[in-house]
Design a protein around this motif. Structure first.
Motif, PDB file in Angstrom:
ATOM      1  N   ALA A 152       0.946  -1.277   0.254  1.00  0.00           N
ATOM      2  CA  ALA A 152       0.136  -0.134  -0.014  1.00  0.00           C
ATOM      3  C   ALA A 152       0.643   1.307  -0.062  1.00  0.00           C
ATOM      4  O   ALA A 152       0.539   2.235  -0.544  1.00  0.00           O
ATOM      5  CB  ALA A 152      -0.965   0.017   1.304  1.00  0.00           C
ATOM      6  N   GLY A 153       1.856   1.063   0.780  1.00  0.00           N
ATOM      7  CA  GLY A 153       2.957   2.275   0.910  1.00  0.00           C
ATOM      8  C   GLY A 153       3.414   2.718  -0.656  1.00  0.00           C
ATOM      9  O   GLY A 153       3.592   3.645  -1.109  1.00  0.00           O
ATOM     10  N   LEU A 154       3.809   1.391  -1.485  1.00  0.00           N
ATOM     11  CA  LEU A 154       4.375   1.575  -2.643  1.00  0.00           C
ATOM     12  C   LEU A 154       3.138   2.281  -3.597  1.00  0.00           C
ATOM     13  O   LEU A 154       3.427   3.287  -4.516  1.00  0.00           O
ATOM     14  CB  LEU A 154       4.770   0.310  -3.358  1.00  0.00           C
ATOM     15  N   ASN A 155       2.227   1.927  -3.558  1.00  0.00           N
ATOM     16  CA  ASN A 155       1.049   2.441  -4.150  1.00  0.00           C
ATOM     17  C   ASN A 155       0.781   3.897  -3.902  1.00  0.00           C
ATOM     18  O   ASN A 155       0.432   4.734  -4.963  1.00  0.00           O
ATOM     19  CB  ASN A 155      -0.346   1.736  -3.786  1.00  0.00           C
ATOM     20  N   GLU A 156       0.944   4.356  -2.792  1.00  0.00           N
ATOM     21  CA  GLU A 156       0.665   5.914  -2.313  1.00  0.00           C
ATOM     22  C   GLU A 156       2.064   6.606  -2.943  1.00  0.00           C
ATOM     23  O   GLU A 156       1.738   7.715  -3.565  1.00  0.00           O
ATOM     24  CB  GLU A 156       0.650   5.933  -0.958  1.00  0.00           C
ATOM     25  N   LYS A 157       2.979   5.742  -2.786  1.00  0.00           N
ATOM     26  CA  LYS A 157       4.072   6.889  -3.734  1.00  0.00           C
ATOM     27  C   LYS A 157       4.164   6.969  -5.217  1.00  0.00           C
ATOM     28  O   LYS A 157       4.466   7.835  -5.693  1.00  0.00           O
ATOM     29  CB  LYS A 157       5.443   6.148  -3.269  1.00  0.00           C
ATOM     30  N   VAL A 158       3.476   5.693  -5.859  1.00  0.00           N
ATOM     31  CA  VAL A 158       3.239   5.901  -7.273  1.00  0.00           C
ATOM     32  C   VAL A 158       2.108   7.077  -7.520  1.00  0.00           C
ATOM     33  O   VAL A 158       2.221   7.648  -8.398  1.00  0.00           O
ATOM     34  CB  VAL A 158       2.792   4.644  -7.900  1.00  0.00           C
ATOM     35  N   ASP A 159       1.188   7.134  -6.678  1.00  0.00           N
ATOM     36  CA  ASP A 159       0.142   8.239  -6.762  1.00  0.00           C
ATOM     37  C   ASP A 159       0.916   9.673  -6.554  1.00  0.00           C
ATOM     38  O   ASP A 159       0.447  10.504  -7.214  1.00  0.00           O
ATOM     39  CB  ASP A 159      -0.796   8.131  -5.745  1.00  0.00           C
ATOM     40  N   VAL A 160       1.640   9.797  -5.632  1.00  0.00           N
ATOM     41  CA  VAL A 160       2.355  11.265  -5.664  1.00  0.00           C
ATOM     42  C   VAL A 160       3.264  11.367  -6.603  1.00  0.00           C
ATOM     43  O   VAL A 160       3.215  12.429  -7.277  1.00  0.00           O
ATOM     44  CB  VAL A 160       3.378  11.053  -4.455  1.00  0.00           C
ATOM     45  N   LEU A 161       3.946  10.320  -7.404  1.00  0.00           N
ATOM     46  CA  LEU A 161       4.636  10.709  -8.690  1.00  0.00           C
ATOM     47  C   LEU A 161       3.759  10.954  -9.855  1.00  0.00           C
ATOM     48  O   LEU A 161       4.101  11.939 -10.809  1.00  0.00           O
ATOM     49  CB  LEU A 161       5.642   9.256  -8.877  1.00  0.00           C
ATOM     50  N   GLU A 162       2.386  10.248  -9.809  1.00  0.00           N
ATOM     51  CA  GLU A 162       1.827  10.639 -10.990  1.00  0.00           C
ATOM     52  C   GLU A 162       1.261  12.168 -10.745  1.00  0.00           C
ATOM     53  O   GLU A 162       1.167  12.844 -11.827  1.00  0.00           O
ATOM     54  CB  GLU A 162       0.678   9.721 -10.856  1.00  0.00           C
ATOM     55  N   ASP A 163       1.264  12.561  -9.517  1.00  0.00           N
ATOM     56  CA  ASP A 163       0.785  14.154  -9.472  1.00  0.00           C
ATOM     57  C   ASP A 163       1.954  14.948  -9.828  1.00  0.00           C
ATOM     58  O   ASP A 163       1.730  15.975 -10.324  1.00  0.00           O
ATOM     59  CB  ASP A 163       0.319  14.303  -7.928  1.00  0.00           C
ATOM     60  N   GLN A 164       3.035  14.421  -9.630  1.00  0.00           N
ATOM     61  CA  GLN A 164       4.322  15.193  -9.947  1.00  0.00           C
ATOM     62  C   GLN A 164       4.539  15.295 -11.262  1.00  0.00           C
ATOM     63  O   GLN A 164       5.337  16.057 -11.952  1.00  0.00           O
ATOM     64  CB  GLN A 164       5.520  14.699  -9.356  1.00  0.00           C
ATOM     65  N   VAL A 165       3.997  14.404 -12.166  1.00  0.00           N
ATOM     66  CA  VAL A 165       4.122  14.351 -13.704  1.00  0.00           C
ATOM     67  C   VAL A 165       3.492  15.617 -14.097  1.00  0.00           C
ATOM     68  O   VAL A 165       3.778  16.222 -14.972  1.00  0.00           O
ATOM     69  CB  VAL A 165       3.789  13.043 -14.257  1.00  0.00           C
ATOM     70  N   ILE A 166       2.194  15.793 -13.408  1.00  0.00           N
ATOM     71  CA  ILE A 166       1.349  16.876 -13.940  1.00  0.00           C
ATOM     72  C   ILE A 166       1.925  18.149 -13.548  1.00  0.00           C
ATOM     73  O   ILE A 166       2.021  18.923 -14.316  1.00  0.00           O
ATOM     74  CB  ILE A 166      -0.104  16.731 -13.400  1.00  0.00           C
ATOM     75  N   ILE A 181      10.850   2.720  -6.198  1.00  0.00           N
ATOM     76  CA  ILE A 181       9.731   2.051  -6.184  1.00  0.00           C
ATOM     77  C   ILE A 181       9.724   0.667  -7.262  1.00  0.00           C
ATOM     78  O   ILE A 181       9.163  -0.247  -6.795  1.00  0.00           O
ATOM     79  CB  ILE A 181       8.663   3.019  -6.595  1.00  0.00           C
ATOM     80  N   ARG A 182      10.300   1.161  -8.298  1.00  0.00           N
ATOM     81  CA  ARG A 182      10.349  -0.068  -9.368  1.00  0.00           C
ATOM     82  C   ARG A 182      11.221  -0.935  -8.792  1.00  0.00           C
ATOM     83  O   ARG A 182      10.847  -2.062  -9.276  1.00  0.00           O
ATOM     84  CB  ARG A 182      10.803   0.760 -10.775  1.00  0.00           C
ATOM     85  N   ARG A 183      12.196  -0.720  -8.330  1.00  0.00           N
ATOM     86  CA  ARG A 183      13.243  -1.926  -7.623  1.00  0.00           C
ATOM     87  C   ARG A 183      12.583  -2.687  -6.715  1.00  0.00           C
ATOM     88  O   ARG A 183      12.584  -4.020  -6.857  1.00  0.00           O
ATOM     89  CB  ARG A 183      14.455  -1.236  -7.341  1.00  0.00           C
ATOM     90  N   ALA A 184      11.824  -2.062  -5.728  1.00  0.00           N
ATOM     91  CA  ALA A 184      11.061  -2.734  -4.685  1.00  0.00           C
ATOM     92  C   ALA A 184       9.894  -3.530  -5.203  1.00  0.00           C
ATOM     93  O   ALA A 184       9.982  -4.678  -4.831  1.00  0.00           O
ATOM     94  CB  ALA A 184      10.740  -1.692  -3.676  1.00  0.00           C
ATOM     95  N   SER A 185       9.013  -2.958  -6.099  1.00  0.00           N
ATOM     96  CA  SER A 185       8.080  -3.727  -6.496  1.00  0.00           C
ATOM     97  C   SER A 185       8.789  -5.083  -7.534  1.00  0.00           C
ATOM     98  O   SER A 185       7.990  -6.148  -7.184  1.00  0.00           O
ATOM     99  CB  SER A 185       7.379  -2.817  -7.510  1.00  0.00           C
ATOM    100  N   ILE A 186       9.571  -4.795  -8.086  1.00  0.00           N
ATOM    101  CA  ILE A 186      10.183  -5.904  -8.916  1.00  0.00           C
ATOM    102  C   ILE A 186      10.712  -7.295  -7.949  1.00  0.00           C
ATOM    103  O   ILE A 186      10.454  -8.299  -8.028  1.00  0.00           O
ATOM    104  CB  ILE A 186      11.221  -5.536  -9.889  1.00  0.00           C
ATOM    105  N   LEU A 187      11.521  -6.831  -6.872  1.00  0.00           N
ATOM    106  CA  LEU A 187      12.029  -7.690  -5.835  1.00  0.00           C
ATOM    107  C   LEU A 187      10.978  -8.282  -5.230  1.00  0.00           C
ATOM    108  O   LEU A 187      10.988  -9.413  -4.754  1.00  0.00           O
ATOM    109  CB  LEU A 187      13.123  -7.051  -5.105  1.00  0.00           C
ATOM    110  N   LEU A 188      10.025  -7.552  -4.789  1.00  0.00           N
ATOM    111  CA  LEU A 188       8.777  -8.174  -3.792  1.00  0.00           C
ATOM    112  C   LEU A 188       8.253  -9.154  -4.896  1.00  0.00           C
ATOM    113  O   LEU A 188       7.765 -10.343  -4.315  1.00  0.00           O
ATOM    114  CB  LEU A 188       8.014  -7.011  -3.406  1.00  0.00           C
ATOM    115  N   ARG A 189       7.695  -8.872  -6.070  1.00  0.00           N
ATOM    116  CA  ARG A 189       7.144  -9.665  -6.898  1.00  0.00           C
ATOM    117  C   ARG A 189       7.779 -10.958  -7.504  1.00  0.00           C
ATOM    118  O   ARG A 189       7.277 -11.853  -7.273  1.00  0.00           O
ATOM    119  CB  ARG A 189       6.755  -8.841  -8.337  1.00  0.00           C
ATOM    120  N   ARG A 190       9.045 -10.760  -7.321  1.00  0.00           N
ATOM    121  CA  ARG A 190      10.113 -11.924  -7.598  1.00  0.00           C
ATOM    122  C   ARG A 190       9.726 -13.159  -6.538  1.00  0.00           C
ATOM    123  O   ARG A 190       9.837 -14.421  -6.976  1.00  0.00           O
ATOM    124  CB  ARG A 190      11.343 -11.554  -7.646  1.00  0.00           C
TER     125      ARG A 190
END
Length: 324
Positions: free
Chosen positions: A157-171, A185-194
């Motif tokens: 859930a914390g990774l999801n929130e961080k992606v939300d913040v980054l999507e706002d920053q893109v705007i 975030i990408r590194r953490a999600s890939i390692l956890l998914r593994r």
């Protein structure tokens, strides 16, 4: 011994602690009305030596003491070797550096082994100490798997929130720090998914094994744990995909800004190219240069250059190469 927790749990979930001794652990379940749970924390001194001398089968001992493991489920005789992983919530460690939990499960004996502190195991141990232990080995495995999912869900859930913040920053505009956060975030999600995806498969394999001591209620609980792991793996896939979209947006934004800057430089060069050609032509030092003896020739040429420059700017605006 601090690193060894040993319980005899009856059919009602009530547990009685057993002091670890030198006896063969395979004989602990001989007269048990329920089952025995033995947990070894190999980070504590003496726990590894005790487990090596516990009289386990060589294959089981090697699997429980292996330095590196991946989530898996392997049937061995009447028992099951099951490896799971949990997020690393130890202070100073990275959450994606997941901690392994190795298990040997039979009808009357469950042995769990951890190399580092795993809070999910502590949660189940606390339940056993309160007299709310599992009533069957499969229920114990399901509880451990569910507690692993409980500990992992806030991290995801914390990774999801961080992606939300980054999507706002893109705007609003991308900064160097946000690009660094995106990589984290990408590194953490890939390692956890593994590890999450194989863990889902391991639990699913355990749930469908045709062993006589796996009760229907235990299969239901294992199926629930499998679904939780499936949902976490799917959320990690979504986080990875969203992070990729944000990365693409960052690259598009940077490419657009660079193209705009190159366009401005090209327009400036196109404006000054004919002006430079005229001034260079008038600057040659040869005879017959018109206006050489006319005192107002300089101002006439200067005015002509200004008019030509304004005309070129107007032309570029008309064709849309400069902002209107």
């Amino acid at each position: 011994m601090d690193g060894i927790h040993q319980w005899r749990i009856d059919a009602g979930g009530a547990a009685k602690a057993i002091e670890p001794g030198a006896d063969d652990v395979a004989g602990l379940d001989a007269d048990a009305s329920g089952f025995v749970w033995l947990h070894a924390d190999l980070a504590r001194e003496g726990a590894r030596d005790w487990l090596e001398a516990a009289g386990l089968q060589p294959l089981v001992r090697r699997a429980l003491l292996a330095p590196e493991t991946r989530p898996r489920c392997t049937l061995h005789g009447e028992g099951v070797l099951l490896n799971l992983r949990g997020v690393n919530l130890n202070p100073g460690d990275e959450v994606e550096d997941m901690v392994s939990l190795r298990m040997w499960i039979t009808a009357k004996l469950v042995i769990t082994v951890q190399l580092r502190r795993l809070m999910a195991v502590g949660d189940v141990l606390a339940e056993v100490e309160r007299g709310q232990g599992p009533d069957h080995p499969t229920e114990l495995v399901a509880r451990l798997a569910l507690r692993l999912a409980d500990r992992a869900e806030p991290v995801v859930a914390g990774l999801n929130e961080k992606v939300d913040v980054l999507e706002d920053q893109v705007i609003d505009g991308i900064s160097a720090s946000s690009r660094f956060d995106l990589g984290t975030i990408r590194r953490a999600s890939i390692l956890l998914r593994r590890h999450m995806a194989p863990q889902r498969d391991a639990l699913s394999t355990f749930e469908i094994e045709e062993l006589p001591w796996i009760v229907p209620e235990g299969r239901t609980r294992l199926r629930e744990a499998t679904e939780r792991m499936t949902r976490l793996a799917e959320e990690l896939d979504a986080i990875r995909d969203r992070a990729q979209v944000v990365q693409d947006q960052i690259m598009d934004t940077r490419a657009e800004a660079m193209n705009r800057q190159m366009l401005i430089l090209s327009v400036v060069a196109a404006i000054f190219l004919p002006l430079g050609l005229i001034t260079g032509l008038l600057g040659i030092n040869v005879g017959g240069m018109p206006g050489a003896d006319n005192p107002t020739a300089f101002w006439i040429v200067t005015g002509g250059l200004v008019v030509l420059g304004v005309l070129l700017v107007w032309v570029f605006r008309r064709v849309g190469m400069l902002g209107r």
